[in-house]
Design an enzyme around this catalytic site. Structure first.
Site, short mmCIF file in Angstrom:
data_model
loop_
_atom_site.label_atom_id
_atom_site.label_comp_id
_atom_site.label_asym_id
_atom_site.label_seq_id
_atom_site.Cartn_x
_atom_site.Cartn_y
_atom_site.Cartn_z
CG HIS A 191 -3.75 -0.84 -6.31
ND1 HIS A 191 -4.10 -0.31 -5.09
CD2 HIS A 191 -3.66 -2.19 -6.12
CE1 HIS A 191 -4.21 -1.29 -4.21
NE2 HIS A 191 -3.95 -2.44 -4.81
NE ARG A 222 -4.20 -1.57 0.22
CZ ARG A 222 -4.28 -2.67 -0.55
NH1 ARG A 222 -3.33 -2.94 -1.41
NH2 ARG A 222 -5.33 -3.46 -0.47
CD GLU A 281 -3.39 3.05 -5.04
OE1 GLU A 281 -4.48 2.50 -5.31
OE2 GLU A 281 -2.47 2.47 -4.49
O1 LIG Z 1 -5.71 -7.68 -2.89
C1 LIG Z 1 -5.31 -6.54 -2.64
O2 LIG Z 1 -5.61 -5.96 -1.59
C2 LIG Z 1 -4.45 -5.84 -3.59
O3 LIG Z 1 -4.22 -4.69 -3.45
C3 LIG Z 1 -3.84 -6.59 -4.72
O4 LIG Z 1 -3.03 -5.78 -5.50
#
Ligand SMILES: O=C(O)C(=O)CO
Length: 392
Positions: A356, A308, A337
């Site tokens: 992402h 993250r 994001e």
């Molecule tokens: O599964 C998740 O939380 C993701 O961010 C995968 O990239």
């Protein structure tokens, strides 16, 4: 194991269930040693059907439930996922009466009683107290994705609502993105593409050269299922693998990928050519990598983030990249994001950013939905829940 006679009769009954769902559910059933999850899904699709019934008896003597009779699921943000919407909706419709946010808001009173579960598509939409207050029959929030940092677990739990996630479906595609970013940054792939489309650019200056990942040292911070999949892949590149984790993995697991445990994250940072972040975002990992940590890294090292954005102090990262404290960064996640257009990270040539996309594959989207559905049905049917997330 999963080999009873009753079960072998049940398998052919899953006519509408995809192979993927079967593969996904199979280990779950195996681990519980009984038929609960398969029968859960099965029951949702047919009103009456003895477990041992054969295909002909089912199709002749039973009725597929009408959509309105199925448990209501409120869909969050599924509409934003161009192209996958229909596929996912069809999958969900096998088990639930789908209610979109628009339908819910248009007919709050009737809809709110029907909704027993919420399907959260990916990690963006959040669920606030007001929504929870308006859903008296809500039992479970099925998050499609592994990270649940966008959900206030304590608050949700205070409503008696469970939260589930999809750790199995995300592991391979997210590990792939980690490798893709590492290779792309190492070999300056994005710049290379730009050069290829503007052939006049001179690009063989010595300072333009990339670096190799083969035999380099990779430091994985966060060795859960995704981190481990990264290690498996990195082994094929003959990388030396270091990892730092709250809990040390079993010796056999370390040996299988040739990973060495670093009890201190600092040691990993100092020794690695590539540092990959694969931790969950929690209060403990918020800004885990800041100025001090970046300064511990080698000036030739690359930082890759597939966890993250907020795990890195982004201002410190900008400064480090501008001043060549580290070689480069490759980020699938940022904070926020997307980044605002004028964000300094967007103007640096030693950073590559993807929006992402760790689980943005045709297969992962479907598998996440299937895993989320299995979780939701388990909760609604009072069965063991494959992947429940608990508030800390
Ligand atoms: O599964 C998740 O939380 C993701 O961010 C995968 O990239």
């Amino acid at each position: 194991m999963f080999r009873s006679k009753a079960l072998s009769k049940l398998i052919p009954l899953m006519s509408g269930q995809s192979n993927l769902a079967y593969k996904l559910i199979h280990p779950v059933i195996a681990s519980h040693g009984h038929l609960c999850h398969r029968s859960v899904i099965y029951k949702q699709r047919y009103r009456t059907c003895p477990r041992s019934a054969g295909r002909r008896r089912i199709s002749a003597g039973t009725k597929v439930m009408a959509e309105e009779e199925l448990p209501g699921v409120l869909i969050l943000d599924i509409g934003g996922t161009h192209g996958v919407l229909e596929d996912l909706a069809a999958l969900l419709k096998k088990h639930f009466h789908l209610i979109t946010m628009k339908e819910f808001l248009g007919n709050r009173e009737e809809m709110s009683k029907k909704i027993q579960s919420v399907f959260v598509f990916e990690c963006r939409p959040t669920i606030d107290r007001e929504l929870l207050e308006s859903l008296p029959n809500l039992k479970v929030i099925g998050n499609s994705g592994v990270g649940v940092d966008h959900l206030d677990l304590k608050m949700i739990s205070s409503f008696g609502v469970k939260v589930t996630n999809t750790p199995h479906a995300v592991a391979d595609p997210t590990a792939d993105i980690g490798m893709a970013l590492m290779l792309a940054s190492a070999r300056r792939l994005v710049e290379g593409c730009q050069v290829a489309v503007s052939p006049d650019t001179k690009y063989f200056a010595v300072d333009w050269l990339g670096v190799e990942v083969t035999r380099a040292t990779l430091g994985i911070i966060g060795m859960g299922s995704i981190g481990y999949k990264v290690a498996q892949r990195a082994r094929a590149f003959n990388m030396k693998i270091l990892y730092h984790n709250r809990n040390r993995r079993r010796k056999e697991e370390e040996e299988a990928v040739g990973a060495h445990y670093c009890a201190k994250m600092e040691d990993l940072l100092q020794q690695s050519d590539f540092v990959m972040l694969v931790v969950n975002l929690t209060p403990e990992t918020h800004k885990l990598i800041g100025k001090k940590e970046l300064r511990l890294m080698k000036p030739t090292a690359t930082l890759i983030n597939i966890s993250r954005g907020a795990v890195i102090d982004q201002d410190a990262l900008v400064e480090a990249l501008q001043n060549k404290v580290i070689r480069a960064a490759a980020l699938d996640v940022t904070y926020p994001e997307p980044l605002p257009r004028d964000h300094p990270l967007l103007n640096l040539n030693n950073v590559i950013i993807t929006p992402h996309i760790g689980t943005a594959t045709v297969q992962a989207i479907r598998m996440m939905a299937e895993e989320a559905i299995t979780n939701i049905l388990a909760v609604l049917n009072g069965q063991p829940i494959p992947s429940e997330v608990f508030p800390k």
